[in-house]
Motif scaffolding. Sequence first.
Motif, PDB file in Angstrom:
ATOM      1  N   VAL A 189      45.389  24.869  52.063  1.00  0.00           N
ATOM      2  CA  VAL A 189      45.140  26.254  52.468  1.00  0.00           C
ATOM      3  C   VAL A 189      44.829  26.275  53.954  1.00  0.00           C
ATOM      4  N   GLN A 190      45.480  27.192  54.642  1.00  0.00           N
ATOM      5  CA  GLN A 190      45.239  27.347  56.059  1.00  0.00           C
ATOM      6  C   GLN A 190      44.671  28.728  56.345  1.00  0.00           C
ATOM      7  N   LEU A 191      43.792  28.787  57.339  1.00  0.00           N
ATOM      8  CA  LEU A 191      43.290  30.053  57.845  1.00  0.00           C
ATOM      9  C   LEU A 191      44.008  30.331  59.152  1.00  0.00           C
ATOM     10  N   GLN A 192      44.749  31.413  59.179  1.00  0.00           N
ATOM     11  CA  GLN A 192      45.543  31.755  60.357  1.00  0.00           C
ATOM     12  C   GLN A 192      44.955  32.994  61.005  1.00  0.00           C
ATOM     13  N   ALA A 193      44.220  32.769  62.083  1.00  0.00           N
ATOM     14  CA  ALA A 193      43.623  33.874  62.830  1.00  0.00           C
ATOM     15  C   ALA A 193      44.557  34.292  63.950  1.00  0.00           C
ATOM     16  N   SER A 194      44.640  35.590  64.181  1.00  0.00           N
ATOM     17  CA  SER A 194      45.516  36.108  65.225  1.00  0.00           C
ATOM     18  C   SER A 194      44.955  37.414  65.763  1.00  0.00           C
ATOM     19  N   GLY A 195      45.552  37.893  66.843  1.00  0.00           N
ATOM     20  CA  GLY A 195      45.178  39.182  67.400  1.00  0.00           C
ATOM     21  C   GLY A 195      44.338  39.113  68.649  1.00  0.00           C
ATOM     22  N   GLY A 196      43.942  37.923  69.044  1.00  0.00           N
ATOM     23  CA  GLY A 196      43.151  37.786  70.257  1.00  0.00           C
ATOM     24  C   GLY A 196      43.983  38.021  71.503  1.00  0.00           C
ATOM     25  N   GLY A 197      43.310  38.006  72.635  1.00  0.00           N
ATOM     26  CA  GLY A 197      44.006  38.205  73.895  1.00  0.00           C
ATOM     27  C   GLY A 197      43.033  38.477  75.012  1.00  0.00           C
TER      28      GLY A 197
ATOM     29  N   ALA B 164      35.090  34.512  73.506  1.00  0.00           N
ATOM     30  CA  ALA B 164      34.879  33.362  72.630  1.00  0.00           C
ATOM     31  C   ALA B 164      36.159  33.112  71.851  1.00  0.00           C
ATOM     32  N   VAL B 165      36.172  31.991  71.144  1.00  0.00           N
ATOM     33  CA  VAL B 165      37.199  31.774  70.123  1.00  0.00           C
ATOM     34  C   VAL B 165      36.646  32.303  68.814  1.00  0.00           C
ATOM     35  N   TYR B 166      37.427  33.136  68.155  1.00  0.00           N
ATOM     36  CA  TYR B 166      36.999  33.781  66.921  1.00  0.00           C
ATOM     37  C   TYR B 166      37.679  33.119  65.718  1.00  0.00           C
ATOM     38  N   TYR B 167      36.880  32.886  64.692  1.00  0.00           N
ATOM     39  CA  TYR B 167      37.342  32.246  63.473  1.00  0.00           C
ATOM     40  C   TYR B 167      36.916  33.076  62.258  1.00  0.00           C
ATOM     41  N   CYS B 168      37.613  32.881  61.168  1.00  0.00           N
ATOM     42  CA  CYS B 168      37.127  33.417  59.905  1.00  0.00           C
ATOM     43  C   CYS B 168      36.978  32.253  58.923  1.00  0.00           C
ATOM     44  N   ASN B 169      36.186  32.460  57.908  1.00  0.00           N
ATOM     45  CA  ASN B 169      36.086  31.492  56.822  1.00  0.00           C
ATOM     46  C   ASN B 169      35.426  32.157  55.635  1.00  0.00           C
ATOM     47  N   GLY B 170      35.674  31.609  54.483  1.00  0.00           N
ATOM     48  CA  GLY B 170      35.052  32.077  53.268  1.00  0.00           C
ATOM     49  C   GLY B 170      33.988  31.079  52.823  1.00  0.00           C
ATOM     50  N   ARG B 171      32.970  31.608  52.150  1.00  0.00           N
ATOM     51  CA  ARG B 171      31.891  30.758  51.642  1.00  0.00           C
ATOM     52  C   ARG B 171      31.643  31.093  50.183  1.00  0.00           C
ATOM     53  N   ARG B 172      31.245  30.046  49.479  1.00  0.00           N
ATOM     54  CA  ARG B 172      30.864  30.223  48.088  1.00  0.00           C
ATOM     55  C   ARG B 172      29.795  29.201  47.769  1.00  0.00           C
ATOM     56  N   ALA B 173      28.720  29.651  47.178  1.00  0.00           N
ATOM     57  CA  ALA B 173      27.584  28.771  46.870  1.00  0.00           C
ATOM     58  C   ALA B 173      27.135  28.011  48.102  1.00  0.00           C
ATOM     59  N   GLY B 174      27.181  28.665  49.256  1.00  0.00           N
ATOM     60  CA  GLY B 174      26.660  28.075  50.476  1.00  0.00           C
ATOM     61  C   GLY B 174      27.583  27.122  51.196  1.00  0.00           C
ATOM     62  N   SER B 175      28.767  26.895  50.654  1.00  0.00           N
ATOM     63  CA  SER B 175      29.697  25.957  51.281  1.00  0.00           C
ATOM     64  C   SER B 175      30.940  26.684  51.783  1.00  0.00           C
TER      65      SER B 175
ATOM     66  N   LEU C  95      34.766  27.229  52.323  1.00  0.00           N
ATOM     67  CA  LEU C  95      35.862  26.930  51.405  1.00  0.00           C
ATOM     68  C   LEU C  95      37.065  26.325  52.096  1.00  0.00           C
ATOM     69  N   TYR C  96      37.195  26.562  53.383  1.00  0.00           N
ATOM     70  CA  TYR C  96      38.425  26.184  54.059  1.00  0.00           C
ATOM     71  C   TYR C  96      38.135  25.439  55.351  1.00  0.00           C
ATOM     72  N   ASN C  97      39.138  24.684  55.796  1.00  0.00           N
ATOM     73  CA  ASN C  97      39.064  24.130  57.140  1.00  0.00           C
ATOM     74  C   ASN C  97      39.099  25.286  58.133  1.00  0.00           C
ATOM     75  N   TRP C  98      38.527  25.063  59.316  1.00  0.00           N
ATOM     76  CA  TRP C  98      38.338  26.176  60.239  1.00  0.00           C
ATOM     77  C   TRP C  98      39.609  26.706  60.878  1.00  0.00           C
ATOM     78  N   GLY C  99      40.575  25.923  61.067  1.00  0.00           N
ATOM     79  CA  GLY C  99      41.761  26.390  61.776  1.00  0.00           C
ATOM     80  C   GLY C  99      41.509  26.489  63.268  1.00  0.00           C
ATOM     81  N   GLN C 100      42.480  27.004  63.997  1.00  0.00           N
ATOM     82  CA  GLN C 100      42.414  27.031  65.457  1.00  0.00           C
ATOM     83  C   GLN C 100      41.698  28.257  65.996  1.00  0.00           C
ATOM     84  N   GLY C 101      41.529  29.263  65.195  1.00  0.00           N
ATOM     85  CA  GLY C 101      40.889  30.473  65.690  1.00  0.00           C
ATOM     86  C   GLY C 101      41.805  31.247  66.627  1.00  0.00           C
TER      87      GLY C 101
END
Length: 119
Positions: free
Chosen positions: A1-9, A93-104, A106-112
Amino acid sequence: VQLQASGGGLVQSGGSLRLSCKASRTILSTFIGADWGWYRQAPGKERELVASITNNGRMNYADSVKGRFTMSKDNAKRSVYLQMNSLKPEDTAVYYCNGRRAGSYLYNWGQGTQVTVSS
């Protein structure tokens, strides 16, 4: 699973950007069941949480972005979004998203996605 962040500039102070983050190939139930957050990391600083949405829809924002940023989620698209208005140079900044469950996480961070706000 990859997190693909976009829209920055690059944007001038007072401008707006809309960030998107898609969790590719994740099981829908996993996406829906997670608490999602947008994070940012400025040079020389630790990563910080700026906005979050729980799996039951409760949203929370850091004081520094409250009233300017709005987070949303589209389960069908397995995506989260961050509408950023009235941007300030300190939002750079570099912006990232991620999901959490039970405090952990879920995904690798990706490039942001890089957001740069000029004064």
